[in-house]
Design a protein around this motif. Structure first.
Motif, short mmCIF file in Angstrom:
data_model
loop_
_atom_site.label_atom_id
_atom_site.label_comp_id
_atom_site.label_asym_id
_atom_site.label_seq_id
_atom_site.Cartn_x
_atom_site.Cartn_y
_atom_site.Cartn_z
N GLU A 7 0.83 -1.21 0.00
CA GLU A 7 0.00 0.00 0.00
C GLU A 7 0.86 1.26 0.00
O GLU A 7 0.57 2.23 -0.70
CB GLU A 7 -0.91 -0.01 1.24
CG GLU A 7 -2.02 -1.05 1.19
CD GLU A 7 -3.02 -0.86 2.31
OE1 GLU A 7 -2.65 -0.26 3.35
OE2 GLU A 7 -4.17 -1.30 2.15
N GLN A 8 1.94 1.22 0.77
CA GLN A 8 2.82 2.39 0.86
C GLN A 8 3.49 2.66 -0.48
O GLN A 8 3.52 3.79 -0.97
CB GLN A 8 3.89 2.13 1.93
CG GLN A 8 4.15 3.31 2.81
CD GLN A 8 5.05 2.95 3.98
OE1 GLN A 8 5.74 1.92 3.98
NE2 GLN A 8 5.06 3.80 4.99
N ILE A 12 2.96 5.95 -3.09
CA ILE A 12 4.06 6.81 -3.52
C ILE A 12 4.05 6.96 -5.04
O ILE A 12 4.18 8.06 -5.59
CB ILE A 12 5.41 6.26 -3.03
CG1 ILE A 12 5.51 6.38 -1.52
CG2 ILE A 12 6.57 7.00 -3.70
CD1 ILE A 12 6.71 5.67 -0.93
N VAL A 13 3.88 5.82 -5.74
CA VAL A 13 3.86 5.84 -7.21
C VAL A 13 2.64 6.60 -7.71
O VAL A 13 2.73 7.40 -8.65
CB VAL A 13 3.87 4.40 -7.78
CG1 VAL A 13 3.73 4.43 -9.30
CG2 VAL A 13 5.15 3.69 -7.39
N GLN A 24 1.22 -2.64 -9.17
CA GLN A 24 2.26 -2.80 -8.17
C GLN A 24 2.61 -4.28 -8.02
O GLN A 24 1.77 -5.10 -7.68
CB GLN A 24 1.77 -2.25 -6.83
CG GLN A 24 2.64 -2.61 -5.64
CD GLN A 24 3.96 -1.87 -5.64
OE1 GLN A 24 3.98 -0.66 -5.85
NE2 GLN A 24 5.06 -2.57 -5.42
N GLU A 25 3.87 -4.64 -8.30
CA GLU A 25 4.29 -6.04 -8.23
C GLU A 25 4.77 -6.39 -6.83
O GLU A 25 5.47 -5.61 -6.17
CB GLU A 25 5.42 -6.29 -9.24
CG GLU A 25 5.78 -7.76 -9.42
CD GLU A 25 6.80 -8.26 -8.41
OE1 GLU A 25 6.84 -9.47 -8.15
OE2 GLU A 25 7.55 -7.41 -7.86
N SER A 79 10.33 -3.98 -7.49
CA SER A 79 11.42 -3.65 -6.57
C SER A 79 12.56 -2.97 -7.31
O SER A 79 13.41 -2.32 -6.70
CB SER A 79 11.92 -4.92 -5.89
OG SER A 79 12.37 -5.86 -6.86
N SER A 80 12.59 -3.09 -8.65
CA SER A 80 13.65 -2.48 -9.45
C SER A 80 13.39 -1.00 -9.74
O SER A 80 14.29 -0.27 -10.11
CB SER A 80 13.81 -3.22 -10.78
OG SER A 80 14.14 -4.57 -10.56
N GLY A 81 12.17 -0.58 -9.60
CA GLY A 81 11.84 0.81 -9.91
C GLY A 81 10.48 0.93 -10.56
O GLY A 81 9.65 0.03 -10.49
N VAL A 82 10.26 2.05 -11.23
CA VAL A 82 8.98 2.35 -11.86
C VAL A 82 9.20 2.66 -13.34
O VAL A 82 10.18 3.30 -13.70
CB VAL A 82 8.30 3.57 -11.20
CG1 VAL A 82 6.94 3.86 -11.84
CG2 VAL A 82 8.14 3.33 -9.71
#
Length: 232
Positions: A7-8, A12-13, A24-25, A79-82
């Motif tokens: 959720e956090q 943020i994204v 969100q993965e 976890s690698s980014g967006v």
């Protein structure tokens, strides 16, 4: 309930990309929550009493690509980014160009998929897992009434001929693969034909300029630094 970390991260994204549908993965699943679920419900007929959806990797990629093709901004976060899942301008133009060449033809679903394969792939467990019972009934009603306009609200099926059969052109089709299977099942159940757009095989298209493959959302993301966002 969703994990607090998910959720956090999602929040943020979403704050950085308020107009994007965020996937969100986490642990091999992709989560969509909040108002973004309404977009999926509208575009793909997904029904759920929950405030969030979870999809396996392959299914999430299909939804991301379909949304991007329909003009939505889509953010894929791991976890690698967006990264923003987008079609490049030249690819979009080429897809539009090839789609305009499609000729409408109502085809027997068994010219695309064998009847036994349709029944095998779309059994009761598959229908229940996807929540397609109501949509299946709706597809049958549209086919009986030849209501192609309502059917096309779920996207279009582009095919090319191979001998006496037809293959689905995954690059041009804007309908999800699971919805194509469901439509084939509904057409078979109502003894109806499936509305398609027939295009030239890709090998023939290459003779006059060719087509460029849409980049897959499954392509590994470039590792991004903390709080650094880049377009993909």
């Amino acid at each position: 309930m969703l994990d607090r970390a998910i959720e956090q991260s999602w929040s943020i994204v979403k704050e950085s990309y308020p107009n994007a549908v965020v996937f969100q993965e986490s642990d091999g699943l992709y989560f969509v929550r909040g108002a973004d679920t309404a977009v999926l419900a509208k575009e793909f007929g997904i029904e759920s009493s929950s405030r969030w959806y979870a999809f396996a990797d392959a299914q999430a990629i299909a939804y991301m690509q379909a949304l991007a093709e329909r003009g939505y901004a889509v953010a894929r976060t791991t976890s690698s980014g967006v990264a923003l899942v987008k079609l490049r301008g030249d690819q979009r133009c080429e897809i539009i160009k090839q789609r305009t060449k499609g000729r409408f033809r109502a085809l027997s679903p068994t010219l695309l998929v064998e009847a036994r394969e349709i029944e095998y792939e779309t059994g009761d467990a598959w229908m229940k897992r996807h929540g397609y019972e109501a949509l299946f009934e709706q597809f049958q009603t549209w086919f009986k009434n030849q209501d192609w306009r309502s059917f096309r609200s779920y996207g279009e099926v582009y095919v090319y001929q191979v001998g006496d059969w037809y293959e689905v052109d995954e690059e041009l089709s804007s309908m999800l693969e699971s919805h194509i299977l469901l439509a084939a099942k509904a057409a078979l159940a109502t003894d109806s034909k499936l509305p398609c757009k027939v295009v030239e095989p890709r090998s023939r298209r290459n003779r006059d300029g060719g087509t460029t493959r849409v980049p897959s959302a499954a392509q590994p993301l470039v590792r991004l630094g903390q709080a650094r966002f880049e377009d993909w």
